[in-house]
Design a protein around this motif. Sequence first.
Motif, mmCIF file in Angstrom:
data_model
loop_
_atom_site.group_PDB
_atom_site.id
_atom_site.type_symbol
_atom_site.label_atom_id
_atom_site.label_comp_id
_atom_site.label_asym_id
_atom_site.label_seq_id
_atom_site.Cartn_x
_atom_site.Cartn_y
_atom_site.Cartn_z
ATOM 1 N N THR A 1 45.747 25.757 27.878
ATOM 2 C CA THR A 1 45.067 26.708 28.768
ATOM 3 C C THR A 1 45.590 28.137 28.609
ATOM 4 N N ASP B 1 38.575 30.180 25.670
ATOM 5 C CA ASP B 1 39.063 30.539 27.015
ATOM 6 C C ASP B 1 40.564 30.397 27.201
ATOM 7 N N LYS C 1 46.692 21.339 30.294
ATOM 8 C CA LYS C 1 46.190 20.682 31.510
ATOM 9 C C LYS C 1 47.119 19.574 31.962
ATOM 10 N N SER D 1 31.269 31.528 37.763
ATOM 11 C CA SER D 1 32.292 30.472 37.672
ATOM 12 C C SER D 1 32.302 29.615 38.937
ATOM 13 N N LYS E 1 41.687 29.545 31.597
ATOM 14 C CA LYS E 1 41.108 28.362 32.233
ATOM 15 C C LYS E 1 42.172 27.600 33.017
ATOM 16 N N ASN E 2 41.700 26.955 34.081
ATOM 17 C CA ASN E 2 42.614 26.234 34.964
ATOM 18 C C ASN E 2 43.282 25.071 34.255
ATOM 19 N N ASP F 1 41.878 20.672 36.660
ATOM 20 C CA ASP F 1 40.412 20.610 36.715
ATOM 21 C C ASP F 1 39.907 20.507 38.139
ATOM 22 N N GLU G 1 41.760 29.882 41.279
ATOM 23 C CA GLU G 1 42.405 30.152 39.992
ATOM 24 C C GLU G 1 43.850 29.678 39.980
#
Lengths: 287, 363
Positions: A113, A175, A201, B186, B221-222, B225, B230
Amino acid sequence: MDNVKSIGLLQDDPAMEYKKKVFKFLEVKPEIIKDIGKHKRKATILDLSSFPEIKDAAKYLEKFPKVIVSPLTASKLDSKYNSKVYTAYPLRQWGIAKKIVDMSEKNICGDMTSIRILWSVPKKLSSDKKSFLNSTVAGLVDLSKYMAKSQLKMIYLEKVKNENNLFGLLTYRNDIAVELEINETLPKTMEPSHFIKANFKNGILTNMPLVGHHNEEGSLFADDKKLIHPLIEDAQWDGFDEIENTYWQMLMAINSGTYPQGLLDSRIIIDAINNAVKNEEPVNLEC
Amino acid sequence: MKPVSMIIAGAANPHVRNYYNGLKNNKFVKLLAIAENDKVRREYAIKFFEGTDVKIYSDWKIMFDKHPEAEAVMPGADNLYHFEIIKEALLRKKHIYSMKVISMDEGECREIIVLRKKQKVIFQVELELHFCQQYNYIKKVVSEGKLGDIKSIYISNVSQSPICYFPNWGDPLLSYGKDIPIHPGSKIGRGGAITDHPHPFDLVHWITGQDIKKVFAVSGKNQRDYLKVEDHAAITGELANGVKFFINPSYSNLEEKAETRRLYWPKSLEVSVKITGSKGYVAADYFDKHIYVLGNNYVSPDRLIVDGAPRTSYTGQNLLMSFALAVRGKRKVESSAEDGLRTVRAMNAAYESISTGKIVYLK
């Protein structure tokens, strides 16, 4: 090395001494070139990577099957030379980066990420201004691209004017966000630090120490004359030794009534120590 | 000095519980009552203060009516309700000890500041890193000129996310006060890492005395999930005097998805402050006096974690002590409502930059 037996170097290569040392270590013959026009080539690779920019690279590319060039030189080359060129981004061989890429490919931690890259160097080892941007920063951007495995989408830099010190934010098309902290202006008493922290993640991969700076306790204060790791108990107290400070902390505990009164078995302790040293035998205190 | 009597309006902020132990026998603050409408959080307070004379309510308005004698209020509800609680408390001339942000709405912050001045009460925003001696040392070193001209400042406030055990922090409306996407379109809303971590935005000013002039920020991106706010942000920019800054307030230190706090990454918090000057460099982290703990009867049982070893300071004050002294006129307030607004402006500028992809200038 099996395949590369000799490498060409221009006689005015800025890193000649270092490269000769490397070639000796790798059992590679240096082929020193005085005049490229008259040179009878034997080596199949020419290393021009230490030159920040080679303006007339074409004449070298015509002569040698493969040429290693700096990122700045590569940025100016026609794409027709793509198959003849190695662009020098040696950080792709940095162990921690290779491990991150490998573990990322094996899905050890799930999707990547973000990445944090810290590159901190004392000014005694800093590069010149042109090399800073076009080799160091370029190399770290390429490194982030190598780890992110995507195309660059955005780059933003906040650079201290006239200094090799900048912060950067990058995003990639997948991203992934990248943070750069690149500072080559640190005091002479410091040593370089190079860390990567890759966030995923389902995990984190990093060589950043968990605590302190370089895994030492305390804060860090450095100027060109000294480097200390002060452990700050009280910002108004000019004493940074954690152990030495326990003296006045004892006085505070006495003051607040939390320090135990009494002899605290001192006779037992002192006698036992002296007996143990004198007799070189266990001192049994149970009876 | 007579202790300042206090009531707590809401315990939705995870920090509120951190005060419970210290409030049981505090010579500076006397806790009278707590109001919390969430059953779990209310029962926690009931159990914690069992056997004491601290009253527990489910409705903060009733608590306010029942305790006119209270001198101070700690608004600890979700950020969404801060403004209403604080305004009512100020109208009743209560001193305020606010959990982190007054509100993420700058208009509400300004209204509170005007009302506070009119009511002539003390307003302290909980920005607790001011009380960490290592950061005080850094502030001192900078102010004494030992680093020369400051060139750059880097501050991280990286932690785990609290949402597994405080799920309200994963709700953009409760946390940010409005449901605004982090990027256009988003599903992730504002109200996560940035909102939860005002400290680095505050420390930049506290250490240098300079306001933030421009901001550029990204949010990757996180990692989580399931998180609706954020969990990553990175901000860079420039202060009014040209000093470059970088802030990372992310929730990057992963935690286990469990109903109690259970760390994956062994270090719950990284607050790394690094300052480069023309003559020197200084750096400190939150856990720079540390202990590694592996215990089956500790927070995050059976996990290796990094914790802090105690510091003993002579001149240092703690948060509630400093607030009480300010209420009694014995010192200036440490972090005022104006400091809080400055911080919120910088945080909102970061959000705007993330959303637009552009540099944001603060006037």
